[in-house]
Design a protein around this motif. Structure first.
Motif, PDB file in Angstrom:
ATOM      1  N   LEU A 135      23.071  39.613  22.091  1.00 11.27           N
ATOM      2  CA  LEU A 135      22.771  40.122  23.425  1.00 11.27           C
ATOM      3  C   LEU A 135      23.891  39.766  24.383  1.00 11.27           C
ATOM      4  O   LEU A 135      24.560  38.743  24.235  1.00 11.27           O
ATOM      5  N   LEU A 136      24.069  40.602  25.396  1.00  7.65           N
ATOM      6  CA  LEU A 136      24.990  40.332  26.495  1.00  7.65           C
ATOM      7  C   LEU A 136      24.306  40.764  27.780  1.00  7.65           C
ATOM      8  O   LEU A 136      23.818  41.905  27.877  1.00  7.65           O
ATOM      9  N   PHE A 137      24.224  39.882  28.755  1.00  8.21           N
ATOM     10  CA  PHE A 137      23.701  40.252  30.061  1.00  8.21           C
ATOM     11  C   PHE A 137      24.774  40.986  30.869  1.00  8.21           C
ATOM     12  O   PHE A 137      25.944  40.620  30.842  1.00  8.21           O
ATOM     13  N   TYR A 138      24.344  41.999  31.601  1.00  7.47           N
ATOM     14  CA  TYR A 138      25.155  42.633  32.633  1.00  7.47           C
ATOM     15  C   TYR A 138      24.537  42.213  33.959  1.00  7.47           C
ATOM     16  O   TYR A 138      23.461  42.668  34.318  1.00  7.47           O
ATOM     17  N   MET A 139      25.207  41.289  34.655  1.00 15.87           N
ATOM     18  CA  MET A 139      24.714  40.784  35.936  1.00 15.87           C
ATOM     19  C   MET A 139      24.956  41.845  37.002  1.00 15.87           C
ATOM     20  O   MET A 139      26.035  41.946  37.577  1.00 15.87           O
ATOM     21  N   GLY A 140      23.927  42.659  37.243  1.00 18.62           N
ATOM     22  CA  GLY A 140      24.068  43.756  38.193  1.00 18.62           C
ATOM     23  C   GLY A 140      24.374  43.270  39.599  1.00 18.62           C
ATOM     24  O   GLY A 140      23.895  42.217  40.031  1.00 18.62           O
ATOM     25  N   PHE A 141      25.156  44.059  40.328  1.00 18.50           N
ATOM     26  CA  PHE A 141      25.593  43.692  41.663  1.00 18.50           C
ATOM     27  C   PHE A 141      24.461  43.844  42.682  1.00 18.50           C
ATOM     28  O   PHE A 141      23.476  44.545  42.459  1.00 18.50           O
ATOM     29  N   LEU A 142      24.611  43.179  43.817  1.00 19.90           N
ATOM     30  CA  LEU A 142      23.674  43.333  44.924  1.00 19.90           C
ATOM     31  C   LEU A 142      23.930  44.657  45.634  1.00 19.90           C
ATOM     32  O   LEU A 142      25.073  45.041  45.863  1.00 19.90           O
ATOM     33  N   ARG A 143      22.853  45.325  46.006  1.00 20.42           N
ATOM     34  CA  ARG A 143      22.996  46.603  46.703  1.00 20.42           C
ATOM     35  C   ARG A 143      23.057  46.347  48.216  1.00 20.42           C
ATOM     36  O   ARG A 143      22.265  46.849  49.000  1.00 20.42           O
ATOM     37  N   ASN A 144      23.996  45.508  48.582  1.00 15.62           N
ATOM     38  CA  ASN A 144      24.220  45.102  49.967  1.00 15.62           C
ATOM     39  C   ASN A 144      25.726  44.970  50.139  1.00 15.62           C
ATOM     40  O   ASN A 144      26.350  44.119  49.499  1.00 15.62           O
ATOM     41  N   GLU A 145      26.327  45.809  50.968  1.00 13.33           N
ATOM     42  CA  GLU A 145      27.786  45.874  51.025  1.00 13.33           C
ATOM     43  C   GLU A 145      28.446  44.599  51.534  1.00 13.33           C
ATOM     44  O   GLU A 145      29.651  44.408  51.373  1.00 13.33           O
ATOM     45  N   LYS A 146      27.651  43.685  52.107  1.00 17.15           N
ATOM     46  CA  LYS A 146      28.215  42.416  52.574  1.00 17.15           C
ATOM     47  C   LYS A 146      28.201  41.343  51.479  1.00 17.15           C
ATOM     48  O   LYS A 146      28.836  40.308  51.610  1.00 17.15           O
ATOM     49  N   PHE A 147      27.434  41.573  50.399  1.00 16.49           N
ATOM     50  CA  PHE A 147      27.353  40.645  49.271  1.00 16.49           C
ATOM     51  C   PHE A 147      27.156  39.198  49.752  1.00 16.49           C
ATOM     52  O   PHE A 147      28.003  38.329  49.497  1.00 16.49           O
ATOM     53  N   PRO A 148      26.040  38.925  50.466  1.00 17.43           N
ATOM     54  CA  PRO A 148      25.818  37.598  51.071  1.00 17.43           C
ATOM     55  C   PRO A 148      25.814  36.480  50.041  1.00 17.43           C
ATOM     56  O   PRO A 148      25.245  36.611  48.956  1.00 17.43           O
ATOM     57  N   GLU A 149      26.449  35.376  50.406  1.00 13.23           N
ATOM     58  CA  GLU A 149      26.684  34.266  49.489  1.00 13.23           C
ATOM     59  C   GLU A 149      25.400  33.715  48.892  1.00 13.23           C
ATOM     60  O   GLU A 149      25.317  33.476  47.685  1.00 13.23           O
ATOM     61  N   ASP A 150      24.373  33.492  49.719  1.00 13.60           N
ATOM     62  CA  ASP A 150      23.142  32.882  49.209  1.00 13.60           C
ATOM     63  C   ASP A 150      22.446  33.775  48.198  1.00 13.60           C
ATOM     64  O   ASP A 150      21.948  33.303  47.169  1.00 13.60           O
ATOM     65  N   GLN A 151      22.428  35.079  48.454  1.00  4.99           N
ATOM     66  CA  GLN A 151      21.782  36.008  47.522  1.00  4.99           C
ATOM     67  C   GLN A 151      22.571  36.139  46.221  1.00  4.99           C
ATOM     68  O   GLN A 151      21.990  36.244  45.138  1.00  4.99           O
TER      69      GLN A 151
END
Length: 272
Positions: A135-151
């Motif tokens: 298995l390999l995980f694909y860590m999907g991106f946040l759907r927030n254009e600021k990509f907040p650090e805590d999230q």
């Protein structure tokens, strides 16, 4: 004294050259199943990966189990209308070297959903082990254009902790998006950007074509543990049409993907 010296030399030679302690070679997959949603199929990440593989003379056959807006729990027990099989059935009946798992971008938002992620990925791992499939995980991106650090940190911890628990690896796409946003804020990674290079100004928060390219570079790095730097293919796919990018921008994406993958792998090896 001679005996001690001789033994010491033997120990040193073993330490330097013993296959038992050498780094394990990467076993390159040939038959891969990708399970996910629009964070994978938008602008056709599988097709970009296939072009990367062809360019580097690698044999790679990609099959998919995609459904818009769905998570790994849904895929496990629900059949796609076109295929008629659940992801579990596809894995059970297939002959895959590797299964890439991409979950919902919203999965990390609550403790309850994160726990559900832990439980369902255990089921995927048990089935994969039965089939001698990795298995390999694909860590999907946040759907927030600021990509907040805590999230981003919460999302990273969810995937990385479970990757450690299952003894598998992860393509840290979310971290590559965050790094790219920090280093090249001029590049639009999501399709709802109204400014920036390759901005689409669409409704919604999927990746832009360039975002798909960056994701593919990151997955390529994790898939083969090889740098994508220098790859000549510089496009994503809108339907069957290629959307091309400038060489300096794809070079940046390749470099960011490689550095992000190396940093993630180093953290995992150090147990952090």
């Amino acid at each position: 004294m001679r005996i001690v010296t001789k033994l010491g030399w033997i120990a040193l030679l073993l330490a330097l050259g013993s296959p038992a302690i050498a780094a394990e070679p990467v076993v390159e997959p040939h038959h891969v199943l990708m399970v996910g949603n629009s964070l994978t199929y938008t602008y056709n990440i599988p097709a970009i990966l296939a072009r990367f593989a062809a360019e580097t003379d690698r044999e790679l056959t990609l099959k998919t189990h995609f459904a818009g807006g769905k998570d790994l729990t849904w895929h496990w027990s629900n059949a796609r209308k076109t295929a008629g099989l659940t992801a579990a059935q596809v894995i059970e009946q297939g002959d895959f070297d590797l299964v890439i798992l991409q979950d919902s971008s919203r999965r990390s938002l609550s403790a309850e959903s994160r726990e559900e992620f832990v439980q369902v990925t255990k089921e995927y791992q048990q089935l994969a082990a039965k089939k001698s499939t990795r298995l390999l995980f694909y860590m999907g991106f946040l759907r927030n254009e600021k990509f907040p650090e805590d999230q981003v940190q919460t999302l990273d911890a969810m995937y990385t902790d479970q990757a450690d628990a299952l003894g598998i690896s992860c393509a840290p796409v979310a971290l590559a998006f965050q790094r790219c946003h920090q280093e090249r804020p001029d590049l639009a990674l999501l399709d709802n950007r109204t400014d920036g290079k390759y901005a689409l100004n669409k409704t919604g928060t999927h990746q832009s074509p360039f975002g798909s390219y960056l994701a593919a570079c990151t997955i390529y790095a994790a898939l083969y543990d090889r740098s994508p730097v220098g790859l000549e293919f510089r496009a994503a796919f809108d339907q069957k049409k290629e959307v091309t990018f400038e060489k300096e921008d794809t070079a940046a994406a390749q470099d960011i993907a490689w550095r992000t993958w190396q940093a993630w792998k180093k953290r995992q090896q150090q147990g952090s």
